[in-house]
Design a protein around this motif. Structure first.
Motif, PDB file in Angstrom:
ATOM      1  N   SER A   7       0.832  -1.213   0.000  1.00  0.00           N
ATOM      2  CA  SER A   7       0.000   0.000   0.000  1.00  0.00           C
ATOM      3  C   SER A   7       0.862   1.256   0.000  1.00  0.00           C
ATOM      4  O   SER A   7       0.565   2.224  -0.709  1.00  0.00           O
ATOM      5  N   LEU A   8       1.926   1.247   0.790  1.00  0.00           N
ATOM      6  CA  LEU A   8       2.830   2.401   0.825  1.00  0.00           C
ATOM      7  C   LEU A   8       3.488   2.647  -0.531  1.00  0.00           C
ATOM      8  O   LEU A   8       3.652   3.798  -0.946  1.00  0.00           O
ATOM      9  N   ILE A   9       3.843   1.573  -1.226  1.00  0.00           N
ATOM     10  CA  ILE A   9       4.434   1.709  -2.564  1.00  0.00           C
ATOM     11  C   ILE A   9       3.457   2.408  -3.504  1.00  0.00           C
ATOM     12  O   ILE A   9       3.825   3.339  -4.230  1.00  0.00           O
ATOM     13  N   ILE A  10       2.206   1.999  -3.466  1.00  0.00           N
ATOM     14  CA  ILE A  10       1.174   2.607  -4.322  1.00  0.00           C
ATOM     15  C   ILE A  10       0.978   4.079  -3.952  1.00  0.00           C
ATOM     16  O   ILE A  10       0.888   4.949  -4.827  1.00  0.00           O
ATOM     17  N   ILE A  11       0.960   4.387  -2.655  1.00  0.00           N
ATOM     18  CA  ILE A  11       0.803   5.773  -2.207  1.00  0.00           C
ATOM     19  C   ILE A  11       1.966   6.635  -2.698  1.00  0.00           C
ATOM     20  O   ILE A  11       1.761   7.761  -3.166  1.00  0.00           O
ATOM     21  N   VAL A  12       3.182   6.106  -2.624  1.00  0.00           N
ATOM     22  CA  VAL A  12       4.365   6.855  -3.084  1.00  0.00           C
ATOM     23  C   VAL A  12       4.265   7.148  -4.580  1.00  0.00           C
ATOM     24  O   VAL A  12       4.570   8.261  -5.021  1.00  0.00           O
ATOM     25  N   ILE A  13       3.825   6.168  -5.358  1.00  0.00           N
ATOM     26  CA  ILE A  13       3.662   6.382  -6.805  1.00  0.00           C
ATOM     27  C   ILE A  13       2.650   7.505  -7.055  1.00  0.00           C
ATOM     28  O   ILE A  13       2.880   8.387  -7.887  1.00  0.00           O
ATOM     29  N   LEU A  39      13.189   1.632  -1.795  1.00  0.00           N
ATOM     30  CA  LEU A  39      13.528   1.007  -0.515  1.00  0.00           C
ATOM     31  C   LEU A  39      12.397   0.099  -0.034  1.00  0.00           C
ATOM     32  O   LEU A  39      12.646  -0.970   0.528  1.00  0.00           O
ATOM     33  N   LEU A  40      11.164   0.529  -0.249  1.00  0.00           N
ATOM     34  CA  LEU A  40      10.024  -0.296   0.162  1.00  0.00           C
ATOM     35  C   LEU A  40       9.965  -1.599  -0.635  1.00  0.00           C
ATOM     36  O   LEU A  40       9.624  -2.653  -0.085  1.00  0.00           O
ATOM     37  N   ILE A  41      10.299  -1.546  -1.909  1.00  0.00           N
ATOM     38  CA  ILE A  41      10.324  -2.763  -2.726  1.00  0.00           C
ATOM     39  C   ILE A  41      11.414  -3.704  -2.228  1.00  0.00           C
ATOM     40  O   ILE A  41      11.204  -4.915  -2.119  1.00  0.00           O
ATOM     41  N   GLY A  42      12.572  -3.153  -1.874  1.00  0.00           N
ATOM     42  CA  GLY A  42      13.627  -3.965  -1.276  1.00  0.00           C
ATOM     43  C   GLY A  42      13.196  -4.561   0.049  1.00  0.00           C
ATOM     44  O   GLY A  42      13.476  -5.727   0.359  1.00  0.00           O
ATOM     45  N   THR A  43      12.488  -3.774   0.851  1.00  0.00           N
ATOM     46  CA  THR A  43      11.964  -4.261   2.128  1.00  0.00           C
ATOM     47  C   THR A  43      10.952  -5.380   1.900  1.00  0.00           C
ATOM     48  O   THR A  43      10.982  -6.406   2.589  1.00  0.00           O
TER      49      THR A  43
END
Length: 186
Positions: A7-13, A39-43
């Motif tokens: 969800s955070l990845i989508i929000i960042v985009i 970084l979130l994708i790596g996490t």
């Protein structure tokens, strides 16, 4: 945790798309909030691997296809894949980070001798351990090196390419040094 990170990845985009401006690179490129998806994708990859979850091979192939389509489309529309293009600036970072994560996952799970040589390389393993420090330190070090040493090297070296190469090498060495110290001391 996986749903939260996704969800955070989508929000960042969405934030990056909102802030996108052809004329203000700093808003979307140098802003940590709009770049943290890498970084979130790596996490996310780390969480999946450490919890023993497998990533579907079809999903990995889809990421490779999407990346290929993205780069092809970027070249067709803009003639390049530079960060300044609307496509690269809004979706490119995430697509490239997904591609790298898929490549890392594949390398970790691949039983190929060539790939094993890379994954068993002590320098690359150490670089992985200090990679966050490299991420944090490289830009301030680069900006400091450029500011302090460019004029000095211009008086000694005549070609711009040689100066840039030398400054990049100095940045790399100093960044590795600082990252190593922070890894062992913090």
């Amino acid at each position: 945790l996986i749903k939260l990170i996704s969800s955070l990845i989508i929000i960042v985009i969405l934030i990056r798309c909102y802030f996108y401006s052809e004329f203000d690179l700093a808003k979307y490129y140098f802003n940590t909030i709009t770049r943290i998806d890498s970084l979130l994708i790596g996490t996310l990859l780390s969480v999946l691997i450490s919890s023993g979850q497998k990533i579907n091979t079809l999903f990995l192939k889809c990421i490779a296809i999407i990346t290929t389509i993205f780069f092809t489309l970027s070249i067709i529309l803009y003639g390049n894949v530079y960060l300044e293009s609307a496509l690269s600036a809004t979706l490119g970072y995430t697509i490239f980070a997904l591609f790298i994560a898929a490549l890392i996952y594949w390398m970790i799970n691949c039983k190929n001798i060539f790939i094993s040589a890379f994954s068993n390389n002590s320098f690359l393993n150490f670089s992985g351990k200090i990679s966050y420090g490299l991420y944090i330190f490289h830009l301030p070090v680069y900006l400091t090196v450029i500011t302090k040493l460019t004029e000095l090297f211009k008086s000694v070296i005549s070609t711009t390419i040689a100066i840039n190469l030398l400054l990049s090498c100095i940045t790399l060495v100093v960044s590795y040094f600082l990252s190593t110290i922070s890894y062992h001391c913090l």
